[in-house]
Write an enzyme that holds these catalytic residues in place. Structure first.
Site, short mmCIF file in Angstrom:
data_model
loop_
_atom_site.label_atom_id
_atom_site.label_comp_id
_atom_site.label_asym_id
_atom_site.label_seq_id
_atom_site.Cartn_x
_atom_site.Cartn_y
_atom_site.Cartn_z
N HIS A 228 44.30 40.37 40.87
CA HIS A 228 42.94 40.37 40.68
C HIS A 228 42.29 41.56 40.11
CE1 HIS A 228 42.60 41.38 44.85
NE2 HIS A 228 41.23 41.74 44.27
N ASP B 81 38.31 43.02 40.70
CA ASP B 81 36.96 42.64 41.48
C ASP B 81 35.97 42.22 40.36
OD1 ASP B 81 38.38 43.18 43.79
OD2 ASP B 81 37.57 45.11 43.90
N HIS C 122 44.78 44.86 41.26
CA HIS C 122 45.29 45.08 42.48
C HIS C 122 45.92 43.94 43.18
CE1 HIS C 122 40.86 45.07 43.04
NE2 HIS C 122 41.07 44.73 44.31
N ARG D 227 35.57 49.07 52.69
CA ARG D 227 35.30 48.95 51.03
C ARG D 227 33.94 49.24 50.71
NH1 ARG D 227 37.42 44.09 47.11
NH2 ARG D 227 35.13 44.03 46.68
C1 SIN Z 1 40.98 44.11 48.01
O1 SIN Z 1 41.53 43.53 47.09
O2 SIN Z 1 39.93 44.65 47.77
C2 SIN Z 1 41.64 44.47 49.10
C3 SIN Z 1 42.92 45.48 48.87
C4 SIN Z 1 43.53 45.90 50.03
O3 SIN Z 1 43.09 45.49 51.12
O4 SIN Z 1 44.63 46.41 49.88
#
Ligand code: SIN
Length: 282
Positions: free
Chosen positions: A102, A104, A257, A272
């Site tokens: 995906h 974000d 990612h 995050r």
């Molecule tokens: C995310 O998709 O923001 C999480 C990525 C991760 O935990 O490696």
């Protein structure tokens, strides 16, 4: 490739990804260093830093040196820091957050620029994150398909992922919130021009894209499936193996990612901070 004078840039893959060395992110950064970090970010799609033992306040200061914070309304925040989202999986939990390809916030009219993810607690093995370059995926398409895509826009949504109809597994309940705020649909060009690098990037993703504008889901499905298989080809990806206090800072406009969920029975805790972006153009 850009020349860097204030940071040391070590590419980790051919399609995307570079480690940035020689920077202590707990200290206020010089303007020239910030500019070079932003250039490396746009050029490599995702950049990594090692051994950055930051407090939440330092994490926030680093984020603010790069832009404005976009608070993700669906992720539970870190206690006492509403601008930092918690990406947590407990030993008793089965599902992870972000466990599929995906990008974000593509469901927003102004999708987020990127996120700065800091590793707080890690499993002994596993829990790596995969990244894929949408520059490389686009560049490798035929001229014919590039031309077709240049006339298409795609509809993206948060509803089927975070909304009440998503029927999230119970063990995700305490990690995600505000399901009733999942009302966003947004339309973006299927191929965008990156606002900083000027390069073309494929801009559809398996997580949030529903269909092409003016096409039904059934009509869109074969082309989207082809693009997803193509864009996740191993040669367009890199894999990041986390260590405690590692940071990944990715660019949502030109990467996807995927957080691997291969560490059942162990804790993985990441913090995050997401940065605001702007409307995207073809
Ligand atoms: C995310 O998709 O923001 C999480 C990525 C991760 O935990 O490696």
């Amino acid at each position: 490739m850009t020349k860097f004078e204030h940071i040391h840039v070590v590419p980790i893959g051919t399609a995307l990804g570079a480690e940035i060395q020689g920077v202590d992110l707990s200290e206020p950064l010089q303007k020239e260093t910030v500019i070079e970090i932003q250039k490396a970010h746009a050029e490599f799609g995702v950049i990594f830093f090692r051994d950055q033992s930051l407090t939440s306040q330092e994490h926030l200061l680093f984020a603010r040196s790069l832009g404005t914070i976009d608070i993700n309304r669906f992720f539970a925040p870190v206690d006492g820091h509403h601008e930092i989202a918690e990406v947590r999986k407990e030993p008793t939990q089965k599902f992870n957050i972000g466990g599929g390809w995906h990008t974000d916030h593509s469901y927003d009219d102004s999708p987020a620029l990127g996120s700065i993810l800091l590793a707080r607690e890690l499993p002994e093995h596993g829990g790596d994150t995969l990244f894929a370059s949408m520059y490389a995926a686009y560049d490798a398409l035929s001229d014919g398909l590039k031309d077709t895509l240049s006339h298409l826009k795609a509809v993206h949504s948060s509803r089927h992922v975070f909304g009440p109809q998503a029927r999230l597994p119970k063990d995700l309940n305490n990690r995600l919130q505000n399901a009733n705020d999942a009302t966003q649909d947004a339309i973006h060009p299927a191929v965008i021009t990156h606002p900083i690098s000027g390069r073309k990037a494929l801009y559809v993703n398996p997580g949030f894209t529903l269909h092409f504008e003016g096409w039904s889901k059934e009509e869109s499905e074969p082309l989207l499936s082809f693009l997803y298989k193509h864009a996740s080809s191993p040669e367009f990806t890199c894999r990041f193996h986390w260590r405690k206090n590692s940071i990944a800072f990715w660019d949502n406009r030109c990467t996807w990612h995927y957080a691997l969920n291969d560490y059942h029975g162990e804790l993985r805790l990441m913090h995050r901070i997401t940065l605001s972006g702007g409307p995207l153009a073809a």
